[in-house]
Design a protein around this motif. Structure first.
Motif, short mmCIF file in Angstrom:
data_model
loop_
_atom_site.label_atom_id
_atom_site.label_comp_id
_atom_site.label_asym_id
_atom_site.label_seq_id
_atom_site.Cartn_x
_atom_site.Cartn_y
_atom_site.Cartn_z
N HIS A 1 -5.75 46.11 8.47
CA HIS A 1 -5.00 47.09 7.67
C HIS A 1 -3.96 47.77 8.56
CE1 HIS A 1 -8.36 50.34 8.54
NE2 HIS A 1 -8.06 49.63 9.61
N SER B 1 -3.49 50.78 8.83
CA SER B 1 -4.03 52.01 9.43
C SER B 1 -4.27 51.81 10.93
CB SER B 1 -5.36 52.39 8.77
OG SER B 1 -5.21 52.50 7.39
N ARG C 1 -7.42 39.24 6.53
CA ARG C 1 -8.86 39.46 6.29
C ARG C 1 -9.52 38.13 5.99
NH1 ARG C 1 -9.19 45.12 2.80
NH2 ARG C 1 -7.68 46.21 4.12
N GLU D 1 -11.46 36.60 3.81
CA GLU D 1 -12.08 36.80 2.50
C GLU D 1 -11.77 35.69 1.51
OE1 GLU D 1 -11.32 40.35 0.47
OE2 GLU D 1 -9.36 40.69 1.37
N GLU E 1 -5.63 37.78 -0.98
CA GLU E 1 -5.19 36.74 -0.05
C GLU E 1 -5.83 37.02 1.30
OE1 GLU E 1 -4.10 34.11 0.84
OE2 GLU E 1 -2.37 33.38 -0.24
N GLN F 1 0.78 45.23 3.82
CA GLN F 1 0.57 46.63 3.43
C GLN F 1 1.70 47.45 4.03
OE1 GLN F 1 -3.21 48.03 4.95
NE2 GLN F 1 -4.37 47.16 3.25
N GLU G 1 -5.96 48.11 -7.96
CA GLU G 1 -5.95 49.02 -6.79
C GLU G 1 -4.67 48.79 -6.02
OE1 GLU G 1 -9.43 48.39 -4.41
OE2 GLU G 1 -10.78 48.92 -6.04
C1 FA5 Z 1 -7.20 49.96 3.37
O1 FA5 Z 1 -6.81 48.95 3.90
C2 FA5 Z 1 -6.98 51.33 3.96
N1 FA5 Z 1 -6.52 51.19 5.29
C3 FA5 Z 1 -5.96 52.09 3.09
C4 FA5 Z 1 -5.85 53.55 3.39
C5 FA5 Z 1 -4.85 53.99 4.26
C6 FA5 Z 1 -6.72 54.45 2.80
C7 FA5 Z 1 -4.73 55.34 4.53
C8 FA5 Z 1 -6.60 55.78 3.07
C9 FA5 Z 1 -5.60 56.23 3.91
P1 FA5 Z 1 -7.98 48.73 1.21
O2 FA5 Z 1 -8.88 47.77 1.89
O3 FA5 Z 1 -8.41 49.20 -0.12
O4 FA5 Z 1 -7.74 49.98 2.16
O5 FA5 Z 1 -6.55 48.08 1.08
C10 FA5 Z 1 -5.45 48.82 0.68
C11 FA5 Z 1 -4.63 48.05 -0.34
O6 FA5 Z 1 -4.23 46.83 0.24
C12 FA5 Z 1 -5.42 47.64 -1.58
O7 FA5 Z 1 -5.41 48.66 -2.56
C13 FA5 Z 1 -4.64 46.44 -2.04
O8 FA5 Z 1 -3.51 46.84 -2.77
C14 FA5 Z 1 -4.22 45.82 -0.73
N2 FA5 Z 1 -5.17 44.76 -0.33
C15 FA5 Z 1 -6.35 44.89 0.28
N3 FA5 Z 1 -6.93 43.70 0.48
C16 FA5 Z 1 -6.08 42.79 0.00
C17 FA5 Z 1 -6.10 41.36 -0.08
N4 FA5 Z 1 -7.09 40.63 0.40
N5 FA5 Z 1 -5.04 40.73 -0.64
C18 FA5 Z 1 -4.01 41.46 -1.11
N6 FA5 Z 1 -3.91 42.80 -1.06
C19 FA5 Z 1 -4.95 43.45 -0.51
#
Ligand code: FA5
Length: 342
Positions: free
Chosen positions: A170, A172, A196, A198, A205, A210, A281
């Motif tokens: 991520h 972050s 990731r 997954e 994906e 992000q 999401e």
């Molecule tokens: C995070 O990755 C946190 N780092 C986000 C965050 C940042 C929260 C700062 C709070 C403060 P998450 O795993 O939910 O969270 O991923 C964030 C977004 O990335 C998801 O809502 C989605 O839009 C996108 N995302 C996550 N995983 C995938 C994936 N495998 N494929 C495509 N988009 C994805």
């Protein structure tokens, strides 16, 4: 003997002028310099010459031999160059400076939307930061209040390198370095490719984009967070869209939220892209946890901040009505060119 040498020289010059291929030049070399060649033959006759004349004749024959050798080498090089040029001429040639009659290349949809969102945040006073895709465990997890063996790591398995570094899961993962680089107050967004391990489906994906954003200053509150999220979404979509904010758990924010948008593929009715829920999401967010600020060298007595992690690839899907995220990494020009009018 002197006349014989000169006669052979003249006949060689004539023969060489007629030789027109490397094979013919090679034949000529054998007929003059080979074991039974004319120059070799002359050298053999030396033994029959007696007295002072022998030295002069030997010099004459050796001079002829050197002349024949160097002329054959020069002609061989000339013919090789000519044959190479002809081979190049015969094969397909490209003029890289010529304007293409085929369709031109274009930006990837993710790049187009990334630039649009960057512009929106720039206009709100954020800087755009770039950060490595390969990070340390500390950057990706520990500095974000996710110690080793924390269950939150299970949701972000990734690809590890033998030296212990990993492909970031991520954006972050860049928070700590950016806080340390600039200190507070700070407004920055940092887009990046994320990875990731997954199972893929219509909205997941293993490689996606992000865009992280952080704002740190005195008196930053959830109201600021909501204001910036709303402004960003209305600028990006330029139309009213249904959004919902619900509690979400991320160890690096407190409180944390999930920001979902009504699925624009099915209009909220439910489809494979939104897993039949009608919501997608898109941009989790929250107030940065004091432990994370401290790890970033920020004075928590004075400053607070918010952070968000916008799912850029999902945003592209919603903007362009792309039903399956895998199309974006497919490399299919036919599919991608539909979205790349810019
Ligand atoms: C995070 O990755 C946190 N780092 C986000 C965050 C940042 C929260 C700062 C709070 C403060 P998450 O795993 O939910 O969270 O991923 C964030 C977004 O990335 C998801 O809502 C989605 O839009 C996108 N995302 C996550 N995983 C995938 C994936 N495998 N494929 C495509 N988009 C994805």
């Amino acid at each position: 003997m002197k006349e014989i040498i000169e006669k052979l020289r003249q006949s060689f010059i004539g023969d060489l002028a007629k030789a027109d291929s490397s094979a013919q030049v090679n034949e000529l070399r054998i007929s003059y310099l080979g074991k039974k060649g004319s120059v070799t033959d002359l050298l053999k006759q030396l033994k029959d010459i007696k007295g002072s004349e022998k030295k002069t004749v030997a010099e004459g024959i050796n001079a002829l031999k050197s002349f024949v050798e160097s002329e054959i080498a020069a002609k061989t090089a000339l013919i090789a160059k000519r044959e190479e040029d002809a081979a190049i001429e015969a094969t397909e040639r490209y003029d890289v400076t010529m304007p293409s009659a085929e369709r031109l290349g274009s930006l990837h949809p993710v790049t187009i939307i990334q630039r649009e969102v960057e512009e929106i945040f720039e206009s709100m006073g954020f800087t755009i930061e770039d950060y490595s895709e390969i990070v340390t465990d500390y950057q990706c997890f520990e500095s974000l209040n996710i110690p080793k063996h924390h269950p939150a790591r299970d949701m972000q398995d990734t690809y590890y390198i033998e030296n212990g570094q990993l492909l970031k899961t991520h954006t972050s993962a860049a928070q700590n370095a950016i806080m340390r680089k600039y200190g507070a107050p700070l407004r920055a967004v940092f887009p990046s490719r994320c990875f990731r391990n997954e199972a893929t489906d219509a909205s997941h994906e293993n490689t996606f984009f992000q865009m992280e954003g952080i704002m740190i200053d005195e008196n930053i509150s959830i109201s600021n967070l909501i204001y910036f999220m709303k402004s960003m979404l209305s600028e990006v979509f330029r139309k009213d869209i249904n959004v919902r904010l619900r509690p979400g758990f991320f160890p690096f924010v407190e409180p944390g939220f999930e920001l979902d948008i009504s699925c624009l593929i099915c209009g909220g009715d439910g489809c494979p892209t939104c897993k039949q829920s009608g919501w997608l999401e898109l941009c989790p967010c929250g107030m940065i946890h004091p432990n994370v600020l401290t790890a970033g060298g920020i004075d928590t007595e004075k400053y607070t901040g918010f952070a968000f992690g916008l799912g850029l690839t999902r945003l592209v899907m919603m903007k362009y009505g792309i039903k399956d995220i895998r199309m974006l990494n497919s490399g299919s020009l036919d599919a991608l060119s539909q979205f790349t009018s810019k």
